[in-house]
Design an enzyme around this catalytic site. Structure first.
Site, mmCIF file in Angstrom:
data_model
loop_
_atom_site.group_PDB
_atom_site.id
_atom_site.type_symbol
_atom_site.label_atom_id
_atom_site.label_comp_id
_atom_site.label_asym_id
_atom_site.label_seq_id
_atom_site.Cartn_x
_atom_site.Cartn_y
_atom_site.Cartn_z
ATOM 1 N N LYS A 22 0.821 -1.207 0.000
ATOM 2 C CA LYS A 22 0.000 0.000 0.000
ATOM 3 C C LYS A 22 0.855 1.257 0.000
ATOM 4 O O LYS A 22 0.596 2.210 -0.746
ATOM 5 C CB LYS A 22 -0.903 0.014 1.243
ATOM 6 C CG LYS A 22 -1.729 1.277 1.401
ATOM 7 C CD LYS A 22 -2.322 1.416 2.783
ATOM 8 C CE LYS A 22 -1.304 1.899 3.780
ATOM 9 N NZ LYS A 22 -1.889 2.500 4.992
ATOM 10 N N ASN A 23 1.903 1.265 0.820
ATOM 11 C CA ASN A 23 2.710 2.470 0.967
ATOM 12 C C ASN A 23 3.619 2.738 -0.228
ATOM 13 O O ASN A 23 4.226 3.806 -0.322
ATOM 14 C CB ASN A 23 3.536 2.401 2.253
ATOM 15 C CG ASN A 23 2.667 2.527 3.496
ATOM 16 O OD1 ASN A 23 1.561 3.056 3.439
ATOM 17 N ND2 ASN A 23 3.156 2.018 4.610
ATOM 18 N N ARG A 93 -4.617 10.279 5.382
ATOM 19 C CA ARG A 93 -3.650 11.362 5.372
ATOM 20 C C ARG A 93 -2.754 11.344 4.134
ATOM 21 O O ARG A 93 -2.245 12.374 3.708
ATOM 22 C CB ARG A 93 -2.771 11.295 6.627
ATOM 23 C CG ARG A 93 -3.490 11.620 7.918
ATOM 24 C CD ARG A 93 -2.517 11.627 9.082
ATOM 25 N NE ARG A 93 -1.436 12.570 8.885
ATOM 26 C CZ ARG A 93 -1.485 13.872 9.184
ATOM 27 N NH1 ARG A 93 -2.599 14.389 9.687
ATOM 28 N NH2 ARG A 93 -0.443 14.649 8.981
ATOM 29 N N CYS A 117 -4.211 12.498 13.756
ATOM 30 C CA CYS A 117 -3.874 11.093 13.557
ATOM 31 C C CYS A 117 -3.830 10.409 14.913
ATOM 32 O O CYS A 117 -3.259 10.936 15.860
ATOM 33 C CB CYS A 117 -2.527 10.966 12.844
ATOM 34 S SG CYS A 117 -2.012 9.261 12.578
ATOM 35 N N ARG A 122 1.512 14.255 12.616
ATOM 36 C CA ARG A 122 2.294 14.076 11.388
ATOM 37 C C ARG A 122 2.103 15.343 10.553
ATOM 38 O O ARG A 122 1.311 15.376 9.627
ATOM 39 C CB ARG A 122 1.837 12.823 10.638
ATOM 40 C CG ARG A 122 2.194 11.548 11.367
ATOM 41 C CD ARG A 122 2.088 10.330 10.489
ATOM 42 N NE ARG A 122 0.767 9.736 10.557
ATOM 43 C CZ ARG A 122 0.426 8.603 9.959
ATOM 44 N NH1 ARG A 122 1.303 7.946 9.235
ATOM 45 N NH2 ARG A 122 -0.787 8.127 10.070
ATOM 46 N N ASP A 305 5.801 0.477 12.200
ATOM 47 C CA ASP A 305 4.601 -0.252 11.787
ATOM 48 C C ASP A 305 4.600 -1.715 12.226
ATOM 49 O O ASP A 305 3.620 -2.427 11.995
ATOM 50 C CB ASP A 305 4.432 -0.176 10.265
ATOM 51 C CG ASP A 305 3.830 1.143 9.808
ATOM 52 O OD1 ASP A 305 3.395 1.929 10.667
ATOM 53 O OD2 ASP A 305 3.784 1.390 8.591
ATOM 54 N N VAL A 327 9.361 6.894 16.972
ATOM 55 C CA VAL A 327 8.855 7.577 15.777
ATOM 56 C C VAL A 327 7.600 8.390 16.081
ATOM 57 O O VAL A 327 7.517 9.571 15.756
ATOM 58 C CB VAL A 327 8.581 6.559 14.654
ATOM 59 C CG1 VAL A 327 8.012 7.260 13.415
ATOM 60 C CG2 VAL A 327 9.865 5.807 14.296
ATOM 61 N N ARG A 397 -7.753 -0.957 5.811
ATOM 62 C CA ARG A 397 -6.940 0.068 5.164
ATOM 63 C C ARG A 397 -5.575 -0.459 4.751
ATOM 64 O O ARG A 397 -4.944 0.101 3.858
ATOM 65 C CB ARG A 397 -6.739 1.275 6.097
ATOM 66 C CG ARG A 397 -7.990 2.102 6.366
ATOM 67 C CD ARG A 397 -7.654 3.323 7.202
ATOM 68 N NE ARG A 397 -6.485 3.994 6.656
ATOM 69 C CZ ARG A 397 -5.377 4.289 7.354
ATOM 70 N NH1 ARG A 397 -5.302 3.969 8.627
ATOM 71 N NH2 ARG A 397 -4.366 4.905 6.777
#
Length: 418
Positions: A22-23, A93, A117, A122, A305, A327, A397
């Site tokens: 996805k990213n 986002r 978020c 972010r 993640d 992070v 998602r």
């Protein structure tokens, strides 16, 4: 609101083909705006965030088609609207990714400011400051970013902090800018490299992707291309943890092991038996693993993640462990849900101290974000009894058909209707 019902205790066994990332896909979809030629993507994951990006592009006038091989072709030759509206942006986002492409090719963009978020702030300041350095005029009006430029000009940009979407946005803006752009303190993620590879196939001139210094020489026009999206490293890693937490045996195909070296190393250190051949990863776990310490940081270090999934694994592993989240400042909301299932976890600032327990017990729990959803599903797979995971729209998602894939390898998991 749909939920997932999980009856824990089954060891996972079998084979899974990993989906596209996805990213990586989201910035590539935004990059279609840069060319008046069609671009065809293979291995796009079927996810809510991808659908949202399709809706954004479609609202601008893009033509999107699907062939019999499940390849998507996007043409933005007839865009007539350069706005990403709030009702779409508020759900994702990453919608901000269309900003650089629109300004670079069409000279104007109107994008709703992304909202808050759940996992922390972010800010989009990095994106806007960098676009201004490239020559764009930026105004904030009524909750929208309005950016305009007759022609972007290459320059030197130093990000004050590592930003994946910031790097991607400026890469896309710079490929059509006049002259050279130097991006310093750039993100190094594999998804950055995948975007650069796609842009190069379109005719862009990019060097240094995968390092902290990227150099882009602008061109006048980009062409179309056919591109196969990178396999999803976070999905791959999540299924490795699923095998580990249930003491199962899995074969994962269509993977990129080189993108998750740090995950594989941690699982091996914990006691998992892992072998790799080309794009195939085999994992086998016969007994309870040892807990491992982790500290999240930008790539190539341990990914934020995967923090939640490893907390779930550590919670039923042998010994005491420490997980430091470097992070995001608010990414431990899954911990209290795991505690409801019997985990022994204490939070001190950005550090979680986990004492492994013998067993988790099924309970009703609520997901707060995408990766938190994954951690609760993993906990449910190993817990005694029934676990109900609420608010699973988060999981849709980022994980393609997760309950179908888990069912295929032996999990007792069902989606409950609203």
């Amino acid at each position: 609101m749909e939920k997932l019902k999980i009856i824990g205790g089954n060891k996972l066994s079998g084979s899974i083909s990993c989906s596209g990332a996805k990213n990586a896909a989201l910035p590539m979809l935004a990059a279609t705006i840069l060319s008046d030629k069609a671009i065809t993507f293979k291995n796009l994951p079927y996810l809510q965030d991808i659908t949202t990006m399709f809706e954004i592009l479609g609202s601008m006038g893009a033509d999107i088609s699907l062939n019999e091989n499940m390849d998507f072709t996007i043409s933005t030759s007839n865009l007539h609207d350069f706005e990403a509206r709030y009702e779409l942006v508020k759900t994702m986002r990453a919608s901000i990714l269309v900003l650089g492409s629109l300004v670079a090719r069409h000279g104007f963009a109107r994008i709703a400011l992304p909202g808050g978020c759940a996992i922390g702030t972010r800010p989009v300041d990095f994106h806007l400051d960098a676009l201004e350095k490239l020559g764009a005029k930026i105004e904030l009006k009524n909750g929208y970013i309005e950016a305009s430029s007759k022609k972007l000009r290459g320059c030197e940009i130093t990000f004050p902090g590592v930003s994946v979407t910031g790097t991607e946005n400026i890469m896309m803006a710079a490929v059509l800018a006049s002259g050279k752009t130097y991006i310093k303190n750039a993100a190094k993620e594999p998804e950055i490299i995948d975007l650069a590879n796609c842009l190069r196939l379109m005719g862009a001139r990019i060097d240094g992707d995968g390092t902290s210094n990227i150099v882009i020489e602008g061109v006048n026009k980009l062409a179309g291309c056919n591109y196969d999206v990178l396999p999803d490293r976070i999905e791959t890693a999540t299924f490795l943890v699923a095998a580990a937490i249930t003491r199962g045996k899995l074969t994962l195909t269509h993977t990129r092991p080189d993108t998750i070296k740090v995950i594989i190393d941690k699982l091996k250190k914990a006691g998992a038996n892992i072998s790799i051949k080309n794009d195939i990863i085999n994992i086998a776990v016969k007994s309870k693993l040892d807990a491992v310490n982790i500290t999240t940081n930008p790539y190539p270090d341990f990914p934020t993640d995967m923090q939640a999934q490893f907390i779930a694994l550590n919670s039923i592993s042998k010994g005491k462990s420490k997980v430091v989240e470097s992070v995001f400042e608010n990414r431990f909301m899954h911990v209290q849900e795991l505690v409801r299932m019997g985990a022994n976890i204490d939070i001190n600032g950005n550090t979680a101290i986990i004492n492994g327990v013998k067993d988790l017990t099924g309970a009703p729990v609520m997901a707060t974000d995408l990766r938190a959803s994954a951690s609760l599903i993993l906990a449910g797979l190993v817990a005694k009894g029934e676990t109900i995971v609420d608010r699973i729209y988060h999981i849709d998602r980022g994980y393609e058909c997760i309950e179908e894939k888990l069912t295929k390898i032996g999990a007792n998991i069902k989606r409950l209707p609203q």
